[in-house]
Every structure is written in C-alpha cells, then in structure tokens.
Design an enzyme around this catalytic site. Structure first.
Site, mmCIF file in Angstrom:
data_model
loop_
_atom_site.group_PDB
_atom_site.id
_atom_site.type_symbol
_atom_site.label_atom_id
_atom_site.label_comp_id
_atom_site.label_asym_id
_atom_site.label_seq_id
_atom_site.Cartn_x
_atom_site.Cartn_y
_atom_site.Cartn_z
ATOM 1 N N HIS A 306 0.914 -1.231 -0.166
ATOM 2 C CA HIS A 306 -0.004 0.104 -0.231
ATOM 3 C C HIS A 306 1.131 1.396 -0.106
ATOM 4 C CE1 HIS A 306 -3.240 2.681 0.959
ATOM 5 N NE2 HIS A 306 -4.010 1.589 0.761
ATOM 6 N N ASP A 363 -7.732 -5.334 -0.392
ATOM 7 C CA ASP A 363 -8.130 -6.437 -1.377
ATOM 8 C C ASP A 363 -7.863 -7.764 -1.140
ATOM 9 O OD1 ASP A 363 -7.467 -3.589 -3.157
ATOM 10 O OD2 ASP A 363 -9.327 -4.135 -2.874
HETATM 11 C C1 SDX Z 1 -6.109 -0.130 -3.331
HETATM 12 O O1 SDX Z 1 -4.432 4.617 -2.102
HETATM 13 C C2 SDX Z 1 -5.313 3.824 -1.645
HETATM 14 O O2 SDX Z 1 -5.853 4.241 -0.489
HETATM 15 C C3 SDX Z 1 -5.954 2.686 -2.506
HETATM 16 C C4 SDX Z 1 -6.954 1.809 -1.754
HETATM 17 C C5 SDX Z 1 -8.030 2.657 -1.207
HETATM 18 O O3 SDX Z 1 -8.958 2.199 -0.448
HETATM 19 O O4 SDX Z 1 -8.427 3.483 -2.320
HETATM 20 O O5 SDX Z 1 -6.386 1.337 -0.555
HETATM 21 C C6 SDX Z 1 -7.228 0.795 -2.428
HETATM 22 O O6 SDX Z 1 -5.821 0.220 -4.120
HETATM 23 C C7 SDX Z 1 -5.363 -1.117 -2.312
HETATM 24 C C8 SDX Z 1 -4.065 -1.398 -3.163
HETATM 25 C C9 SDX Z 1 -4.597 -2.631 -4.228
HETATM 26 N N1 SDX Z 1 -3.454 -2.867 -4.983
HETATM 27 C C10 SDX Z 1 -2.892 -4.190 -4.871
HETATM 28 O O7 SDX Z 1 -2.940 -5.058 -3.933
HETATM 29 C C11 SDX Z 1 -1.782 -4.260 -6.077
HETATM 30 C C12 SDX Z 1 -0.312 -4.811 -5.489
HETATM 31 N N2 SDX Z 1 0.287 -3.772 -4.906
HETATM 32 C C13 SDX Z 1 1.104 -2.959 -5.502
HETATM 33 O O8 SDX Z 1 0.814 -2.664 -6.752
HETATM 34 C C14 SDX Z 1 1.403 -1.802 -4.756
HETATM 35 O O9 SDX Z 1 1.930 -2.214 -3.638
HETATM 36 C C15 SDX Z 1 0.603 -0.526 -4.578
HETATM 37 C C16 SDX Z 1 0.446 0.090 -6.063
HETATM 38 C C17 SDX Z 1 -0.377 -0.966 -3.933
HETATM 39 C C18 SDX Z 1 1.452 0.451 -3.881
HETATM 40 O O10 SDX Z 1 2.473 0.846 -4.773
HETATM 41 P P1 SDX Z 1 3.549 2.169 -4.235
HETATM 42 O O11 SDX Z 1 3.249 2.671 -2.990
HETATM 43 O O12 SDX Z 1 3.698 2.824 -5.372
HETATM 44 O O13 SDX Z 1 4.994 1.149 -4.029
HETATM 45 P P2 SDX Z 1 5.986 0.607 -5.030
HETATM 46 O O14 SDX Z 1 5.218 0.292 -6.180
HETATM 47 O O15 SDX Z 1 6.813 1.936 -5.142
HETATM 48 O O16 SDX Z 1 6.458 -0.495 -4.228
HETATM 49 C C19 SDX Z 1 7.584 -0.302 -3.473
HETATM 50 C C20 SDX Z 1 8.551 -1.448 -3.582
HETATM 51 C C21 SDX Z 1 8.961 -1.878 -4.857
HETATM 52 O O17 SDX Z 1 10.065 -2.516 -4.781
HETATM 53 P P3 SDX Z 1 11.513 -1.641 -5.089
HETATM 54 O O18 SDX Z 1 11.355 -1.059 -6.579
HETATM 55 O O19 SDX Z 1 11.402 -0.662 -4.006
HETATM 56 O O20 SDX Z 1 12.675 -2.693 -5.204
HETATM 57 O O21 SDX Z 1 7.842 -2.708 -3.027
HETATM 58 C C22 SDX Z 1 7.428 -3.502 -4.049
HETATM 59 C C23 SDX Z 1 7.754 -2.813 -5.278
HETATM 60 O O22 SDX Z 1 8.274 -3.828 -6.233
HETATM 61 N N3 SDX Z 1 6.086 -3.961 -3.847
HETATM 62 C C24 SDX Z 1 5.692 -5.148 -4.402
HETATM 63 C C25 SDX Z 1 4.488 -5.330 -3.822
HETATM 64 N N4 SDX Z 1 4.095 -3.810 -3.706
HETATM 65 C C26 SDX Z 1 4.954 -3.206 -3.886
HETATM 66 N N5 SDX Z 1 6.420 -6.415 -4.456
HETATM 67 C C27 SDX Z 1 5.633 -7.801 -4.505
HETATM 68 N N6 SDX Z 1 4.349 -7.681 -4.371
HETATM 69 C C28 SDX Z 1 3.657 -6.422 -4.013
HETATM 70 N N7 SDX Z 1 2.365 -6.344 -3.927
#
Ligand code: SDX
Length: 429
Positions: A306, A363
C-alpha cells in the site's frame, strides 16, 4: 497556518514558504507561490510527498495503521454502524440522530430506481462485457438523464445529484450482474435496508420471493463500510481533478470508476482472488513469493502492499475476521482461504516483505468473502465502486465547496526535443 516557515536554498535564490498544520498528521510546506517566485517546479510523480487539498473527511496514519472517518475509527464503524449512517457521516460530517438518519435513509430510498431508458441502454452491451466497462458507460450516461441536477453551482442540485449517485449505484451494479446472466432486472424494494435491497436486486428473481440472509447482509454491510472512503487515493483524486474543471458529478464519478478499475487499485480484489486460485495449493506459495521478489518478473502479490499503510491496513484485519466468520456461518470451507492465510504468514516473515513494509491490504481477503456469497470475480471491483461512490461524492462536494479550489493543472519536467524545423517527407532519411 503556523508561524513556522520553510527556507529553500534554490539555484534561483533563497526563499521562505509558510508551513501549514492540520489537526493531526504531517505539516505541509505551502509551495503555491514557488514557481511564481523561483521559476522552479517541484517534481513528485505519483504524488508520494504531495498534499493535493485540505480535507476533513478521512485521516490515515500509515505507520500506525489508523483510518478515521470524520474522526471515528474504521473498526468501530465496521462493528457498530450501517452503510447509510457512514454515508451520512462522510457527507455531513457528524453521526446522525435517529431522526436525521431516518430522513436521510428515506431520501436515498426515493432515488433507488433508474430511468427506464437505462434498461434499454444496457442492451447495447455484450452479455459478457466486464461489469466495470458497463458501469463506466452507464454512470457516465446518467448525466444524459438527470439534467436537473448537473448545475454544480447550485447546492440543492449538488445534493440531489449526490443522493441519486449513492442511491442508484446498487441498482446499476445489480443490473450489470443480471444483464451478464441474462436474467431480468429486479426493481428496488425500499422496505429493505440499503444492503438488503442490493442483495435482493442481485440474487433475487421475479419468479419467487427473496429472503435476505442476515449473515450475508451483515458481511456486505461491513464490506461496504470498509470500502467507503480512503483519503486522496487514485480514484478519489481522479474525481476531484475531473470536478475541478466544473464537470457534472455523474461524469466525475464515471471517471473515478474508470480509475478504480486498474489492478493496482480497486481491480486488485479481482486480481487477488485470481492469484490465490492460480496458486491453488500452499505448496506452491514459495514459487510465487520468489516471483514477487524477482526484479525481472513483473508479478506482484495482489492484495499486498500500500502507498500509505506501512505496518498494516486496518481494513484487512476486519476483512480477515469477516472471512473467517462468513465461511464458518455459511458452512463453506474454501481452500483458497487456507492459501491466503499461509501466504500472509509466509510473506510477513520474509525479509523482502518486511524490508519493503508490505502487508495485506483491503483487497487481500475481500474476494474470498465475495466469492463465498456468490459473486463472480469480475463483479468484485464493481462492488468496491458501489461503496466508494459515497466517499467520491463526499470528497467531490468538499472540493466544490472549498473556496481555495481551482482547476487542477500540474506541470512537468520536460525531457523532449527543443525547437527544431519541419522537414518535408521527401527530405527525410
Ligand atoms: C487499493 O491508495 C489507496 O488508498 C488505495 C486503496 C483505497 O482504499 O482506495 O487502499 C485501495 O488500491 C489497495 C491497493 C491494491 N493494490 C494491490 O494490492 C496491487 C499490489 N500492490 C502494489 O501494486 C503496490 O503495493 C501498490 C500499488 C498498492 C503501492 O505501490 P507503491 O506505494 O507505489 O509502492 P511501490 O510500487 O513503489 O513499491 C515499493 C516496493 C517496490 O520495490 P522496489 O522498486 O523498491 O525494489 O515494494 C515492491 C515494489 O516492487 N512491492 C511489491 C508489492 N507492492 C510493492 N512487491 C511484491 N508484491 C507487491 N504487492
């Protein structure tokens, strides 16, 4: 405003900017005059460090796993409140008296039907259209039916449009489900609760009476409350940006629905259950954990991570408990729940996830409950949109009423060509 200021020593000079503080949470540096005074922009793709507005609706503390709606903790609302009461709270700012709640519920119930022509509108879609594609189209089309509530300068029309959107989303989501099945649409039955009415429109048929199952009604009540609002997330920011141009509320909510559909956002609940099903067996979890950690593999654990929560998503805790309760009460044993719990356990003890502060989000468990209730996975995000409409509408109203609000128009760091002269096609190499 505070008497504090932030000094910036920039290539174009030294500047002081005011520091503003809210009631709780990080203070902000007010850089509204940065470009005019320094000729420079800030750079913050994804707005990780940017406050786009002032808001009094929802507060999140990502470090402490805090989520407050108008100051009330989400777990208390999920336990004790109803979706209509939370809708009133988000829209009006206070918990209603019984009379206020009854009046609000009555008003909403008077808008649950949709114009009969919309039933014809549905017929333009293929039966196998994704429900979110249908909702994007149908909700945007509402502005073609309700012209008498599209003048955003009129508070009365804003409130009517807000009530219409909250009231009609369950009807439209249920219609999208019925249309995909080839079953007749069910009309609302306003003697039922907001959630019970939705369940009957979704799972009822004209051929026989429909009895609302209180276990399922209670689970859906919680799920709707947990999804109602969430500060300035991507889809809420989309609604605000669309609204900042003066677009009508139906068009703004349609924009929010389109944004929510993305698998990184509201589409994650559908993607999370599909992922859990693909894993299928706890023995295969290590393979997927390895893929999630592999920089060269675009795979991510859906339902994990998140932007704001870096310890735990308080909604996921309630959702996990609800999944346990619902499956037990419905006497369903779903191996996917075992995979989910084991995946959570392994991930939370894995260095990578600990270091990157990745936890289950709202989710991760929701799909297990929705599947147990009988929704197909492609309906999950439509249910998220149904609930989030309340938050979008509350945030849209707050933005329109904000004297500081102006059309949103971000700038950029330009990395393209500087000026060059046109070359006729017969001279290009
Ligand atoms: C919702 O914003 C909100 O409030 C949203 C929400 C709402 O109520 O409106 O809460 C609802 O959208 C919840 C999130 C649902 N999405 C997912 O579950 C999809 C999987 N999660 C990711 O895509 C990710 O965690 C996000 C999009 C939710 C958040 O991404 P960020 O904050 O932009 O973080 P990032 O992508 O920069 O990740 C930071 C690091 C990265 O590694 P590095 O580049 O630093 O090496 O963490 C890793 C990412 O690769 N990472 C993950 C991961 N999520 C982040 N690695 C593996 N699996 C994951 N799920």
């Amino acid at each position: 405003m505070t008497d504090k200021s932030a000094s910036m020593n920039l290539p174009t000079g030294n500047f002081d900017f005011p520091v503003l503080e809210g009631t709780v949470g990080p203070e902000v540096v007010d850089i509204r005059k940065l470009y005019a005074r320094s000729g420079m922009f800030t750079y913050d793709p994804g707005f990780t460090s940017t406050a786009s507005c002032e808001s009094a609706i929802t507060y999140i503390d990502g470090e402490k796993g805090v989520l407050l709606h108008r100051g009330y903790p989400i777990d208390q609302l999920a336990e004790h409140s109803t979706f209509m009461e939370v809708a009133y709270l988000l829209l009006r700012g206070e918990l209603p008296t019984q009379q206020e709640l009854d009046e609000f519920t009555y008003t909403i119930s008077r808008h649950t039907m949709v114009h009969e022509q919309l039933a014809v509108f549905f017929r333009g879609f293929r039966r196998d259209a994704h429900p979110m594609a249908v909702l994007c189209g149908v909700v945007g089309a509402l502005s073609a039916f309700y012209h008498d509530s599209t003048d955003i300068t009129d508070p009365e029309q804003r409130m009517i449009a807000s009530h219409r959107l909250i009231a009609k989303m369950p009807t439209l989501v249920a219609m999208a489900f019925k249309y995909s099945l080839g079953q007749p649409f069910m009309y609302p039955l306003n003697e039922l609760s907001f959630t019970g009415n939705f369940l009957r429109m979704t799972f009822g048929v004209p051929a026989e009476p429909y009895e609302v199952n209180p276990i399922i009604e209670n689970a859906m009540r919680r799920i709707f409350i947990l999804h109602a609002d969430h500060e300035q997330n991507a889809s809420t920011s989309t609604v605000r940006l669309a609204g900042s141009s003066g677009a009508n509320p139906f068009a703004c909510i349609a924009a929010g629905i389109a944004c929510l559909w993305g698998p990184a956002h509201g589409g994650a609940n559908e993607a999370a259950l599909n992922m859990l099903r693909e894993i299928g067996d706890v023995k295969r979890i290590p393979e997927y954990i390895a893929r999630a950690k592999d920089k060269n593999d675009p795979f991510r654990l859906m339902g994990f991570g998140h932007r704001v929560y870096k310890n735990f998503d308080p909604r996921a805790k309630v959702m996990k408990a609800t999944a346990d309760e619902v499956l037990k009460e419905l006497n369903i044993s779903d191996p996917v729940l075992d995979v989910a719990k084991e995946l959570e356990h392994i991930a939370l003890n894995d260095e990578y996830f600990i270091e990157k502060k990745l936890y289950p989000n709202v989710d991760f468990y929701s799909g297990i409950i929705l599947n147990a209730i009988g929704f197909p996975t492609d309906m999950f995000t439509a249910l998220f949109a149904l609930a989030r409409t309340v938050g979008w509408v509350a945030q849209w109203n707050e933005m329109i009423a904000d004297p500081e609000q102006k059309i949103g128009r971000p700038r950029q760091l330009y990395v393209g060509h500087t000026r060059r002269e046109y070359v006729p096609v017969n001279q290009r190499g």
